[in-house]
Design an enzyme around this catalytic site. Structure first.
Site, PDB file in Angstrom:
ATOM      1  N   SER A  50       0.845  -1.189   0.000  1.00  2.57           N
ATOM      2  CA  SER A  50       0.000   0.000   0.000  1.00  2.57           C
ATOM      3  C   SER A  50       0.881   1.240   0.000  1.00  2.57           C
ATOM      4  CB  SER A  50      -0.891   0.014   1.245  1.00  2.57           C
ATOM      5  OG  SER A  50      -1.476   1.285   1.459  1.00  2.57           O
TER       6      SER A  50
ATOM      7  N   TYR B  56      -0.220  -0.394  10.687  1.00  2.00           N
ATOM      8  CA  TYR B  56      -0.583  -0.791   9.321  1.00  2.00           C
ATOM      9  C   TYR B  56       0.544  -0.456   8.351  1.00  2.00           C
ATOM     10  CZ  TYR B  56      -3.115  -1.000   4.888  1.00  2.00           C
ATOM     11  OH  TYR B  56      -3.507  -1.297   3.595  1.00  2.00           O
TER      12      TYR B  56
END
Length: 309
Positions: A155, A181
C-alpha cells in the site's frame, strides 16, 4: 523494462485479455470480496484453476459461484485464517501438486490494538507473518511449477513507516493503528525483495503491488465514518475493485515480467523512487536489502518460537 500499455484506469479483465492460463493453478487469499475477488475472477476467466483462500468459507462459496457463473475456469474454496498459524499450516499441508500463482491479498487495516495468541500485533501478524508462513510453506509447490509468481499486496501507506525491528509488536511504544498498518505494508515489500532474491534459482519471482485506493471494501471496515468522509473528500482518486485488481493481475501474468523480482508496482507499471513531499512511488526503506534480510530472519525466529511454544 518497457511500459505495460495499461493505466491507472485499466481493469483486471483488460490486463489479462489475450493471456491463456489454462493448466495453471492459483491461490488468492482474501478472495471472497473486493480486490481479491476481482483478481480471482480475472485469473479464472483466463482459464486458471483458482483457489479462494478465505476465513469465511460460506462467503467464499458464494464468490466462487459468482465467478463460475461467468464461464470461468475451475474455482475452489479452502479455509485460511492468516492470524492463526495452525490454519496456515493446515492449508499448506492440504495443498498437493504445483502452484503457479500465489496472490497474498488478504489483510486488515487500522484495527484496534489486538494481539494474536502468540502475542503478535494483529496487523503485522496477519498482513506479514501469516503470508510469510503461507508462502514459505508453499515454496516447494511454487518451485515445482516452474516460473511461478508470488504477488505481495502492499500500500502507499508503506511510505509512513519502516519496520521498527526493535519493537515490531508495540510492546514498548504506544500503539498507533496507522503506523502499525504502515510498517506491515513495508514488510510486504521487503518480503518481495528477499524472497525474490532467495527464490530466483527456483524460477519463482516475487513482487509487491500497490493496488490503489479502493473505498467500500472490507479492508476499510475499521475506519471511522469521519476518516472515510475525509478520504472521500480529500481529492484522492479512487479505483473500482476491478481497477484495483489490475496491477495485481499484471504482476501475476504479464509476459514481460517472467524474470522480474523484488520490485514494487503501481498503476500497472514499476513504481518510481518516492521523493519526500510528493505522493506515490516506493520508499527507500521498503527496498533496503539489509532490512529485507533482517525481516526474513526475524520472521523465521517468530515462527520457530511459535512452534516451540
Amino acid at each position: 523494462m518497457t511500459g505495460s500499455g495499461f493505466t491507472a484506469q485499466s481493469t483486471a479483465a483488460e490486463v489479462v485479455g489475450g493471456i491463456d492460463l489454462t493448466g495453471r493453478r492459483a491461490v488468492v487469499t482474501g478472495a471472497a470480496s473486493g480486490i481479491g475477488l476481482e483478481t480471482a475472477r480475472a485469473l479464472a476467466g483466463a482459464g486458471a484453476e483458482v483457489t479462494l483462500a478465505v476465513r469465511d468459507t460460506a462467503a467464499g462459496e458464494r464468490a466462487a459461484a459468482g465467478i463460475a457463473s461467468g464461464g470461468a475456469g475451475r474455482v475452489l474454496v479452502a479455509p485460511l485464517d492468516l492470524a492463526d498459524q495452525r490454519s496456515v499450516a493446515a492449508f499448506a499441508a492440504a495443498w498437493h501438486g504445483p502452484l503457479h500463482v500465489l496472490v497474498n491479498n488478504a489483510g486488515v487495516m487500522m484495527t484496534p490494538q489486538t494481539r494474536t495468541p502468540e502475542g503478535w500485533e494483529l496487523q503485522f501478524a496477519t498482513n506479514h507473518l501469516g503470508h510469510f508462513a503461507l508462502a514459505t510453506r508453499l515454496h516447494p509447490a511454487l518451485a515445482a511449477a516452474g516460473r511461478a509468481r508470488v504477488v505481495s499486496l502492499s500500500s502507499v501507506a508503506h511510505l509512513r513507516s519502516p519496520v521498527h525491528f526493535d519493537d515490531v509488536h508495540f510492546r514498548d511504544r504506544p500503539y498507533d493503528a496507522g503506523l502499525a498498518y504502515a510498517q506491515s505494508k513495508t514488510a510486504n515489500v521487503l518480503f518481495a525483495v528477499e524472497a525474490g532474491r532467495r527464490w530466483a534459482a527456483d524460477g519463482v519471482t516475487v513482487n509487491a503491488v500497490h493496488p490503489g485506493a479502493v473505498l467500500g471494501t472490507n479492508l476499510s471496515r475499521h475506519l471511522t465514518r469521519e476518516a472515510l468522509d475525509a478520504a472521500a473528500s480529500g481529492g484522492r482518486t479512487f479505483k473500482t475493485p476491478q481497477q484495483g485488481a489490475a496491477t495485481v493481475v499484471y504482476a501475476a501474468t504479464a509476459p514481460g515480467l517472467e524474470r522480474v523480482a523484488g520490485r514494487y508496482f503501481e498503476d500497472c507499471a514499476e513504481a518510481h523512487r518516492h521523493i519526500p513531499g510528493t505522493s506515490g512511488g516506493v520508499a527507500d526503506h521498503a527496498l533496503d536489502p539489509d532490512a529485507a534480510a533482517l525481516l526474513w530472519r526475524m520472521s523465521l525466529d517468530c515462527l520457530a518460537a511459535d512452534v516451540r511454544g
